[in-house]
Motif scaffolding. Structure first.
Motif, PDB file in Angstrom:
ATOM      1  N   MET A   1      39.190  17.351 -11.098  1.00 25.30           N
ATOM      2  CA  MET A   1      40.526  16.814 -10.477  1.00 25.30           C
ATOM      3  C   MET A   1      40.632  15.401 -10.603  1.00 25.30           C
ATOM      4  SD  MET A   1      41.103  16.560  -6.375  1.00 25.30           S
ATOM      5  CE  MET A   1      42.696  16.019  -5.819  1.00 25.30           C
ATOM      6  N   TRP A  73      28.468  18.945  -2.046  1.00 26.58           N
ATOM      7  CA  TRP A  73      27.936  18.403  -3.016  1.00 26.58           C
ATOM      8  C   TRP A  73      26.145  19.087  -3.052  1.00 26.58           C
ATOM      9  CZ3 TRP A  73      27.665  16.637  -7.771  1.00 26.58           C
ATOM     10  CH2 TRP A  73      26.721  15.817  -8.277  1.00 26.58           C
ATOM     11  N   THR A 116      32.368  16.812   2.715  1.00 28.04           N
ATOM     12  CA  THR A 116      32.791  16.162   1.954  1.00 28.04           C
ATOM     13  C   THR A 116      34.444  15.948   2.325  1.00 28.04           C
ATOM     14  OG1 THR A 116      33.497  18.105   0.319  1.00 28.04           O
ATOM     15  CG2 THR A 116      31.573  16.865  -0.176  1.00 28.04           C
ATOM     16  N   TYR A 121      36.091  19.261  -3.817  1.00 29.60           N
ATOM     17  CA  TYR A 121      37.023  18.102  -4.569  1.00 29.60           C
ATOM     18  C   TYR A 121      38.718  18.588  -4.504  1.00 29.60           C
ATOM     19  CZ  TYR A 121      33.715  15.022  -5.856  1.00 29.60           C
ATOM     20  OH  TYR A 121      32.870  13.849  -5.791  1.00 29.60           O
ATOM     21  N   THR A 122      38.982  19.822  -4.068  1.00 26.98           N
ATOM     22  CA  THR A 122      40.352  20.335  -4.201  1.00 26.98           C
ATOM     23  C   THR A 122      41.007  20.459  -2.775  1.00 26.98           C
ATOM     24  OG1 THR A 122      39.532  22.552  -4.062  1.00 26.98           O
ATOM     25  CG2 THR A 122      39.833  21.480  -6.279  1.00 26.98           C
ATOM     26  N   GLU A 124      41.512  19.678   1.110  1.00 26.14           N
ATOM     27  CA  GLU A 124      41.287  18.633   2.213  1.00 26.14           C
ATOM     28  C   GLU A 124      40.833  19.214   3.418  1.00 26.14           C
ATOM     29  OE1 GLU A 124      43.902  15.182   4.684  1.00 26.14           O
ATOM     30  OE2 GLU A 124      44.526  15.831   2.737  1.00 26.14           O
ATOM     31  N   SER A 146      33.780  10.003  -1.330  1.00 31.91           N
ATOM     32  CA  SER A 146      34.146   9.805  -3.018  1.00 31.91           C
ATOM     33  C   SER A 146      35.363  10.140  -3.462  1.00 31.91           C
ATOM     34  CB  SER A 146      33.107  10.431  -3.821  1.00 31.91           C
ATOM     35  OG  SER A 146      31.511  10.119  -3.260  1.00 31.91           O
ATOM     36  N   ALA A 147      35.937  11.151  -3.062  1.00 26.14           N
ATOM     37  CA  ALA A 147      37.265  11.772  -3.575  1.00 26.14           C
ATOM     38  C   ALA A 147      38.464  11.479  -2.432  1.00 26.14           C
ATOM     39  CB  ALA A 147      37.142  13.331  -3.561  1.00 26.14           C
ATOM     40  N   LYS A 171      35.195   9.000  -9.763  1.00 22.84           N
ATOM     41  CA  LYS A 171      35.810   9.010  -8.506  1.00 22.84           C
ATOM     42  C   LYS A 171      37.022   8.125  -8.014  1.00 22.84           C
ATOM     43  CE  LYS A 171      32.033  11.442  -7.515  1.00 22.84           C
ATOM     44  NZ  LYS A 171      31.120  11.308  -8.689  1.00 22.84           N
TER      45      LYS A 171
END
Length: 223
Positions: A1, A73, A116, A121-122, A124, A146-147, A171
Motif C-alpha cells: 500500500m 502483524w 492494526t 494495511y487495506t 480501515e 503505523s498505517a 510507513k
C-alpha cells in the motif's frame, strides 16, 4: 500500500546534518511533543522499532492478549509468546473486528486487545466502536497505527489506550527505522523500564521523525 512512500528531501537533509554534528537541537524532545499532539497522549517514548514498541506495550499487560485471527502483524503473536502471555485468538470478518464476536471470549482481568488501524494495511477498522466496546469491559486497547497515524477524522491512533507505530519503511512516518509508543497511562511505562532501556534510538532518527510528522497530512491526502 505504501510501496512508493519515501522520506522527504528536507527530512533526509536534516538527518544528514544531525549525523554530521552540525545541529545541536534536542530532536527527541521536539518529536515527543509532536507525537503527544498527534496521538492525544500525555506519555511518549521513542523506540528503536515498531516491534520494540509492541514489546513494551505487551510487556505491561498482566492478563490475556487478544489478537485478531487475520489482518494483524505477525509480530503480535510472536512477541506475545516470547513474553509468555496467554494469547486468545479473535474471529474477524476477513480481518475486520466485529465486537459481537468478543462476547464469546473468556479472558482474565487486565487483558488487552491489540490490532492494526487497517486490517492487512487495506481495510480501515472501526476504531471508535472497538474502543467503546473494550472500554466498557475494561479491556485495554493497543492500536498499531503505523498505517493510519494522523487520520484525525476517523480517530486513528488517537483514542486507543496505547498507540504504537513503526517509523520504518514504508510507513506513514518513514525515516527508515525507529518507532514510538504513546499512552495516557503512565503505569505502562513504570512497569516496563527494562525493555525501554533496550529500545533507545538516536538523535538522527528523532530528527527524521520530527521532520516527517509535519508531512503526515500531505501523505494521507496522497493515499
Amino acid at each position: 500500500m505504501f510501496k512508493f512512500k519515501k522520506p522527504s528531501n528536507k527530512t533526509l537533509e536534516v538527518m544528514c546534518e544531525v549525523a554530521k554534528g552540525n545541529i545541536e537541537k534536542n530532536y527527541e524532545e521536539s518529536c515527543i511533543a509532536k507525537i503527544k499532539e498527534l496521538t492525544c497522549k500525555e506519555h511518549v517514548k521513542i523506540t528503536s522499532s515498531g516491534n520494540n514498541s509492541i514489546f513494551i506495550a505487551l510487556a505491561a499487560i498482566e492478563g490475556d492478549v487478544i489478537i485478531p485471527d487475520q489482518g494483524g502483524w505477525h509480530g503480535f503473536k510472536q512477541i506475545g509468546r516470547f513474553l509468555n502471555k496467554n494469547i486468545i485468538t479473535l474471529k474477524t470478518d476477513e480481518g475486520l473486528i466485529n465486537t459481537e464476536y468478543m462476547d464469546d471470549l473468556n479472558y482474565k482481568d487486565n487483558s488487552a486487545l491489540i490490532f492494526t488501524s487497517f486490517a492487512a494495511y487495506t481495510a480501515e477498522q472501526d476504531v471508535k466502536s472497538i474502543n467503546k466496546y473494550c472500554n466498557d469491559r475494561d479491556i485495554l486497547t493497543i492500536e498499531d497505527a503505523s498505517a493510519g497515524i494522523g487520520d484525525n477524522k476517523n480517530k486513528l491512533g488517537r483514542i486507543s489506550n496505547i498507540v504504537v507505530a513503526s517509523t520504518g519503511s514504508p510507513k506513514i512516518i518513514n525515516v527508515g527505522e525507529g518507532g514510538f509508543i504513546s499512552t495516557n497511562n503512565k503505569e505502562i511505562f513504570n512497569k516496563t523500564s527494562i525493555p525501554q532501556k533496550l529500545s533507545k534510538t538516536s538523535q538522527i532518527v528523532c530528527s527524521g521523525v520530527d521532520s516527517e510528522i509535519d508531512n503526515v497530512k500531505k501523505i494521507l491526502t496522497c493515499h
